[in-house]
Design a protein around this motif. Structure first.
Motif: not given
Length: 358
Positions: A230-240
């Motif tokens: 099982n594959n999982y993902s997440y994009s943590d965006r707009n970081l300084n």
């Protein structure tokens, strides 16, 4: 004379064949696993109809010595049968049994009376054990031979033992990686098996400061029980720009959890050019965000104008260091219509249009 002999023989045979208890109790356990330690909570519940007080007690548990440091067990929490809660007791303590056989939580009574054992599960105490092999079964169980509890007047209590389920960590993680795309961090992880897996929680903190705490980014459902990849993902965006540390918290349906951490911190670098992004959302009501990036330190102005060119708001007006920025614009008191926002530095200027619809 023969009748007397027969009666005595009958009474003796009853005493020899088994013990008779007037009081009884049920012993249960629960566990919390954070990947570094396993905390075992021990409970007692009265099951006989007549109330009684607890006196001396040895609550002995066994664990897998190849997965748990049994000798390193300590008392994390003391329940109501300790001198801090009842001055008639001594200090609760823990002992090893046979070196590697088991570990106990011990209660001692100094003065009558002891504390009453309720008909609901009542905490005796919590033992903490260091984990030495997080992938192995912990095999938490009662040691029914060595465990014994008495009333405060010395009567032995008949015990029923309820063992918890096997504490094998419910997820076998095959990878946990991160990659950086401008000011976004893309995180992926995969499992090759899952047992009783409720969900994952992804957490982040800023690297390099002891005062920074992890913040929860998202909770993603697990696949319960699975023997497939099982594959999982997440994009943590707009970081300084900066350095970040990520960890993954896996939680099973019983509330047990395990942490997985990336091997290194993740760095969001400095952009190589100026850029002003389209606001999002657009159209908006009444709040929107504006992203921009600076390749070098500069004096920056970010202002909002109406369709006549009148300045409505100044979001930034000062020196900023190179990096990625997100500014929030609130238009609660403005009418619907077209507005403009302008980013200006000594080397770059750009204007974009946005739409407020109420």
């Amino acid at each position: 004379m023969k009748k007397i002999i027969l009666i005595i023989f009958y009474i003796s045979s009853v005493l020899i064949t088994g013990k008779s208890y007037s009081q009884s109790a049920e012993l249960t356990m629960s566990q919390v696993n954070d990947g570094t330690n396993i905390d075992v909570s021990i409970f007692i519940r009265r099951t006989s109809p007549v109330a009684y007080n607890i006196g001396e007690g040895s609550f002995v548990i066994t664990l897998n010595n190849s997965a748990i440091n049994l000798a390193g067990g300590t008392i994390l929490t003391r329940g109501i049968f300790d001198f801090n809660s009842n001055a008639n007791y001594g200090a609760m303590f823990t002992s090893l049994y046979g070196g590697t056989i088991g570990r106990s939580l011990e209660t001692t009574l100094n003065v009558l009376p002891g504390g009453t054992v309720p008909e609901t599960a009542t905490l005796v105490g919590v033992l903490r054990f260091p984990i030495t092999n997080s992938a192995a079964n912990h095999n938490l169980a009662w040691h029914t031979t060595f465990s014994a509890v008495q009333t405060d007047v010395g009567d032995e209590i008949a015990l029923t033992f309820i063992n918890p389920g096997n504490s094998l960590l419910p997820v076998e993680l095959s990878e946990f990686n991160a990659s950086v795309n401008r000011n976004s961090v893309n995180l992926i992880w995969s499992t090759i098996s899952e047992v009783n897996n409720s969900h994952f929680e992804l957490e982040r903190k800023i690297a390099g400061s002891e005062n920074n705490v992890y913040i929860k980014l998202i909770s993603i459902n697990g696949n319960g029980n699975s023997t497939e990849i099982n594959n999982y993902s997440y994009s943590d965006r707009n970081l300084n720009s900066g350095k970040y540390i990520y960890r993954l918290k896996q939680v099973d349906y019983n509330g047990n959890f395990q942490y997985y951490e990336l091997d290194n911190f993740i760095e969001v670098g400095v952009p190589d050019k100026y850029e002003l992004s389209q606001n999002y959302p657009n159209p908006f009501n009444p709040v929107t965000k504006i992203n921009f990036q600076l390749p070098k330190n500069n004096f920056v102005s970010l202002k909002i104008y109406d369709i006549t060119g009148k300045e409505i708001s100044s979001l930034v007006n000062g020196n900023l260091i190179a990096g990625y920025y997100t500014m929030e614009f609130k238009a609660d008191n403005l009418a619907s219509g077209v507005y403009f926002y302008r980013l200006a530095t000594s080397e770059f200027t750009e204007i974009k249009k946005m739409m407020l619809i109420k």
